[in-house]
Design an enzyme around this catalytic site. Structure first.
Site: not given
Length: 328
Positions: A13, A84-85, A155, A275
């Site tokens: 971007t 960024t993705d 992100k 657990y």
């Protein structure tokens, strides 16, 4: 003395321009610097990719790592501009590919292209150059006035400027009214630097949900999957009533396929000891991801398998803090 820095431009971007098909990378690294205006850094630019990071895959990870390796002795720090993705995945993988890196490597990008008024790109790029000039050797991600360890970054927002968070580990540095402040510097060099880009991408990341059919894991293995990260419930619990995921995990482990138990919860750790639903998985051989991000867990698994590690070696590897990626 002004430090010498290298900007490796890969697209994203930050370098995007408008087109009939939507935003797509189109600005060079030099054009990004021209738009940044005056800045107190000695920067050389090399354009190595022009890609939306949704298209960045293991082949590009290797290319980025090889370029860092080629130029690291000529510069005091390297900045990688990146979409960024998938930036958190790239930062995590570079942490392992660049073993004991001896200079700062800082990834950054933006939520708005550099050529748009009021973009976050200038601030993020300035921050990345500052981090590359001042931080200890390592792989980092710089965004929205914070510098994070690359292997801890995730992100978490799609459009906001504070798109990334440092998960389960404090930020390394931040920008305040007092300027650039290093708040949590730690050095993780455990030996000599080396480039090691051998990975096995035949892995899977699976998010568990009520009703998940364990046979899907077997189908993955039958089609060549050699390791699986399961985002399990809470501390790492897995179903063992009716749809017996625990038994499926045990079968995979016995067949030599490591299964990493991570948590669907973004914060805090997985702990299979607490657990019954976790202890059952632990007894079958599931390997805890502890407090690692899923991005880093899948990168670490790819890299470990690429080194030829078997299940026991992968277990030991995941119980080792290589570069600050996990709290043990």
């Amino acid at each position: 003395m002004t430090k010498k820095l290298l900007l490796l431009s890969t697209g994203g971007t930050i370098a995007s321009i408008a087109s009939e098909d939507g935003l797509k990378p189109g600005e060079s690294g030099s054009e990004l610097l021209d738009m940044l205006g005056h800045f107190p850094f000695d920067v050389t630019v090399k354009d190595i990719l022009e890609m939306d990071s949704s298209n960045i895959q293991p082949e590009e990870w290797k290319l980025i790592a090889e370029n860092i390796d080629e130029y690291r002795n000529q510069y005091d720090g390297i900045v990688v501009s990146h979409g960024t993705d998938t930036m958190a995945y790239t930062a995590s993988m570079l942490t392992f590919m660049l073993e004991n890196i001896d200079i700062p490597v800082v990834l950054t990008g933006s939520q708005v292209p550099m050529n748009v008024p009021l973009s976050d790109a200038p601030e993020n790029l300035n921050l990345a150059f500052t981090a590359a000039s001042n931080c200890q050797p390592g792989v980092y991600l710089a965004f929205n006035r914070k510098v994070m360890r690359g292997s801890r970054s995730v992100k978490v927002r799609t459009t906001s400027f504070d798109a990334f968070e440092s998960v389960n580990f404090p930020a390394i540095a931040e920008v305040t009214s007092d300027g650039f402040q290093i708040t949590n510097e730690q050095h993780y060099q455990n030996g000599k630097y080396r480039l090691n880009t051998k990975i096995d991408t035949n892995v899977s990341l699976v998010k568990l949900f009520p009703g998940f059919d364990p046979s899907l894991l077997h189908a993955m293995a039958e089609h060549g999957c050699r390791g699986i990260v399961v985002e399990a419930y809470g501390l790492g619990g897995m179903t063992f009533i009716r749809r017996n995921l625990v038994a499926a995990v045990g079968k995979l482990i016995r067949d030599g396929i490591p299964v990493i138990a991570a948590s669907q919860c973004l914060y805090e750790r997985s702990d299979l000891t607490k657990y019954e639903v976790g202890q059952q998985a632990l007894l079958e051989g599931a390997i805890s991801a502890h407090d690692m991000t899923s991005e880093c867990a899948i990168a670490k698994l790819m890299w470990g398998l690429g080194q030829g590690m078997d299940v026991k070696q992968i277990e030991k590897f995941f119980n080792t803090d290589v570069a600050g990626e996990v709290t043990l």
